[in-house]
Write an enzyme that holds these catalytic residues in place. Structure first.
Site, PDB file in Angstrom:
ATOM      1  N   SER A 183       0.859  -1.189   0.000  1.00 31.87           N
ATOM      2  CA  SER A 183       0.000   0.000   0.000  1.00 31.87           C
ATOM      3  C   SER A 183       0.894   1.238   0.000  1.00 31.87           C
ATOM      4  O   SER A 183       2.103   1.136   0.247  1.00 31.87           O
ATOM      5  CB  SER A 183      -0.899   0.006   1.235  1.00 31.87           C
ATOM      6  OG  SER A 183      -0.107   0.234   2.390  1.00 31.87           O
ATOM      7  N   ASP A 225      -0.699  -1.339  -4.288  1.00 31.15           N
ATOM      8  CA  ASP A 225      -2.114  -1.411  -3.908  1.00 31.15           C
ATOM      9  C   ASP A 225      -2.668   0.018  -3.782  1.00 31.15           C
ATOM     10  O   ASP A 225      -2.047   0.864  -3.135  1.00 31.15           O
ATOM     11  CB  ASP A 225      -2.166  -2.128  -2.543  1.00 31.15           C
ATOM     12  CG  ASP A 225      -3.547  -2.564  -2.144  1.00 31.15           C
ATOM     13  OD1 ASP A 225      -4.414  -2.724  -3.016  1.00 31.15           O
ATOM     14  OD2 ASP A 225      -3.752  -2.781  -0.922  1.00 31.15           O
ATOM     15  N   ASP A 271      -6.201   3.597  -8.484  1.00 25.71           N
ATOM     16  CA  ASP A 271      -7.540   3.611  -7.890  1.00 25.71           C
ATOM     17  C   ASP A 271      -8.181   4.980  -8.082  1.00 25.71           C
ATOM     18  O   ASP A 271      -8.008   5.882  -7.271  1.00 25.71           O
ATOM     19  CB  ASP A 271      -7.439   3.259  -6.401  1.00 25.71           C
ATOM     20  CG  ASP A 271      -8.806   3.221  -5.738  1.00 25.71           C
ATOM     21  OD1 ASP A 271      -9.804   3.541  -6.421  1.00 25.71           O
ATOM     22  OD2 ASP A 271      -8.876   2.877  -4.551  1.00 25.71           O
ATOM     23  N   GLY A 330     -10.758  -3.434   6.206  1.00 21.10           N
ATOM     24  CA  GLY A 330     -10.617  -3.393   7.658  1.00 21.10           C
ATOM     25  C   GLY A 330     -11.224  -4.593   8.366  1.00 21.10           C
ATOM     26  O   GLY A 330     -11.700  -5.543   7.736  1.00 21.10           O
ATOM     27  N   ASN A 361      -7.714  -9.822  -2.287  1.00 17.43           N
ATOM     28  CA  ASN A 361      -6.836  -8.989  -1.458  1.00 17.43           C
ATOM     29  C   ASN A 361      -7.070  -9.225   0.031  1.00 17.43           C
ATOM     30  O   ASN A 361      -8.199  -9.079   0.515  1.00 17.43           O
ATOM     31  CB  ASN A 361      -7.132  -7.514  -1.727  1.00 17.43           C
ATOM     32  CG  ASN A 361      -6.565  -7.030  -3.041  1.00 17.43           C
ATOM     33  OD1 ASN A 361      -6.172  -7.825  -3.890  1.00 17.43           O
ATOM     34  ND2 ASN A 361      -6.523  -5.727  -3.210  1.00 17.43           N
ATOM     35  N   SER A 420      -6.047  -7.288   6.450  1.00 20.68           N
ATOM     36  CA  SER A 420      -6.445  -7.243   7.868  1.00 20.68           C
ATOM     37  C   SER A 420      -6.216  -8.568   8.588  1.00 20.68           C
ATOM     38  O   SER A 420      -5.809  -8.580   9.757  1.00 20.68           O
ATOM     39  CB  SER A 420      -7.918  -6.854   7.990  1.00 20.68           C
ATOM     40  OG  SER A 420      -8.121  -5.574   7.440  1.00 20.68           O
TER      41      SER A 420
HETATM   42  P1  13P Z   1      -8.879  -6.359   4.052  1.00 18.36           P
HETATM   43  O1  13P Z   1      -8.940  -5.153   4.919  1.00 18.36           O
HETATM   44  O2  13P Z   1     -10.206  -7.072   4.023  1.00 18.36           O
HETATM   45  O3  13P Z   1      -7.786  -7.277   4.387  1.00 18.36           O
HETATM   46  O4  13P Z   1      -8.642  -5.864   2.529  1.00 18.36           O
HETATM   47  C1  13P Z   1      -7.366  -5.623   2.037  1.00 18.36           C
HETATM   48  C2  13P Z   1      -7.367  -4.938   0.720  1.00 18.36           C
HETATM   49  O5  13P Z   1      -8.343  -4.880   0.005  1.00 18.36           O
HETATM   50  C3  13P Z   1      -6.109  -4.345   0.298  1.00 18.36           C
HETATM   51  O6  13P Z   1      -6.234  -3.670  -0.918  1.00 18.36           O
HETATM   52  O1  G3H Z   2      -6.388  -1.006   1.038  1.00 16.52           O
HETATM   53  C1  G3H Z   2      -6.240  -1.365   2.116  1.00 16.52           C
HETATM   54  C2  G3H Z   2      -5.008  -1.620   2.849  1.00 16.52           C
HETATM   55  O2  G3H Z   2      -5.315  -2.650   3.752  1.00 16.52           O
HETATM   56  C3  G3H Z   2      -4.563  -0.354   3.552  1.00 16.52           C
HETATM   57  O3  G3H Z   2      -3.346  -0.548   4.132  1.00 16.52           O
HETATM   58  O4  G3H Z   2      -3.083   0.809   6.241  1.00 16.52           O
HETATM   59  O5  G3H Z   2      -1.129   0.165   4.822  1.00 16.52           O
HETATM   60  O6  G3H Z   2      -2.726   1.905   4.036  1.00 16.52           O
HETATM   61  P1  G3H Z   2      -2.537   0.672   4.863  1.00 16.52           P
HETATM   62 ZN    ZN Z   3      -8.123  -2.682  -1.182  1.00 12.05          ZN
END
Ligand code: 13P
Ligand code: G3H
Ligand code: ZN
Length: 332
Positions: free
Chosen positions: A56, A93, A115, A190, A275, A278
């Site tokens: 991310s 991501d 995105d 989340g 993906n 969490s």
């Molecule tokens: P989760 O919060 O469900 O793990 O999703 C992660 C995600 O979509 C990262 O792009």
């Molecule tokens: O898109 C969702 C990711 O889980 C966000 O991760 O907290 O590293 O930005 P991050």
């Molecule tokens: Zn995501």
């Protein structure tokens, strides 16, 4: 300019074509540090699964792009040493701009997500097409998104879900040239994916979420036959880890995820990338909290990060084998 090809990485093109045909999904696991990365690779080598290592923007700021690139190079060699050259993608991501995507492409990423889902449709098309034009010069693949997930995507937060509109997908894909499309069918980011009032409770008081909108997914598949679809927000929020966190001083409330059976069903469709972030956070935090609580004299990080890594590995193996169905497909 560093090419991902020199790092031993691959893009998503072949991987997705095989996954759509084979009725399974590639795991896209987020990582921020070495132990998470080791656990992902160990699990994917052991289950012989292809994998997408997902970064991310927050992770990029946390870990540094040069370190991340060299970690990816390192795990290509690590997988080889463990005995299986699984295909490995390094993916951005939720890229928020052309500049972020370009920076990752120039620094060895083999796949990026742009995105633009929170932008007006035409602006989303514009920025996505610009990223695709740049990325494809270097054979880097691009994921776009239509529809908005509830929850937080990096810094962009939405209170409500905006489901993907099937009538937009053909136009978006043909105008942008994306290689895959993230859609919104009821998942969210989340550990609290749904409000308690959206759920029912089973006899044990566990929240049961509303089902995903498979009807929308089917309509999209009809509009884009065989086209790779991506599901974000796909953590299952294992209750064993929620319980572990709360039993050892944590305070998670009403945490609920996507049931594994629904992810299994999605993986059999055109959904070829799932993906998960969490769940990794929960497994790691639960394990570390338990050790801190049970062994208060421990202060060697290896004594708690090591077991956290083992827990992560076990969870990822289970996902590859029983949920995504990617196990055994590394050498297809
Ligand atoms: P989760 O919060 O469900 O793990 O999703 C992660 C995600 O979509 C990262 O792009
Ligand atoms: O898109 C969702 C990711 O889980 C966000 O991760 O907290 O590293 O930005 P991050
Ligand atoms: Zn995501």
């Amino acid at each position: 300019m560093v090419s991902y090809k020199d790092l031993g990485l691959v893009n998503t093109r072949d991987m997705f074509a095989k996954a759509v045909k084979g009725g399974y999904a590639i795991p896209a696991y987020n990582f921020n540090n070495m132990e998470q990365m080791q656990a992902i690779i160990q699990a994917c080598v052991e289950t012989k699964s292809p994998v997408i290592l997902q970064v991310s923007r927050g992770a990029r700021d946390y870990a540094n792009i040069n370190i991340l690139r060299n970690m990816a190079r390192g795990v290509v060699e690590y997988a080889h040493e463990l005995g299986c050259d699984i295909p490995i993608v390094l993916h951005l991501d939720h890229g928020d701009s052309f500049e972020t995507c370009k920076d990752c492409i120039d620094n060895g990423f083999s796949s990026v997500m742009i995105d633009g889902s929170s932008l007006p449709y035409e602006k989303n098309v514009e920025v996505t097409r610009k990223v695709v034009e740049y990325a494809h010069q270097f054979d880097v693949t691009v994921e776009g998104e239509l529809g908005v997930l509830a929850g937080i995507e990096d810094e962009v937060a939405s209170e409500v879900t905006h489901y993907t509109r099937p009538e937009e997908v053909e136009d978006f894909v043909s105008k942008t040239g994306v290689d895959s499309l993230a859609i919104s069918i009821g998942t969210s980011h989340g550990a609290n994916k749904f409000k308690p009032e959206q759920c029912t409770r089973n006899a044990d008081g566990i929240l049961i979420p509303p089902p995903l909108r498979f009807d929308i997914l089917k309509e999209i598949e009809v509009k884009l036959p065989g086209f790779p679809i991506v599901l974000h927000g796909s953590s299952s929020v294992p209750q064993e880890y929620v319980k572990m966190i709360n039993e050892h001083g944590g305070k998670l409330k009403d945490s609920v995820g996507i049931p594994e059976e629904q992810l299994r069903e999605a993986a059999k469709s055109a959904v070829c990338k799932i993906n998960i972030d969490s769940d990794g956070r929960l497994a790691m935090t639960g394990t570390i909290r338990r050790i801190f609580d049970e062994q208060p004299s421990v202060f060697d990080p290896r004594k708690y990060l090591g077991p956290a890594r083992d827990a992560l590995k076990e969870m990822y193996m289970h996902k590859n084998i029983d949920v995504l169905g990617s196990a055994g497909h590394a050498l297809d």
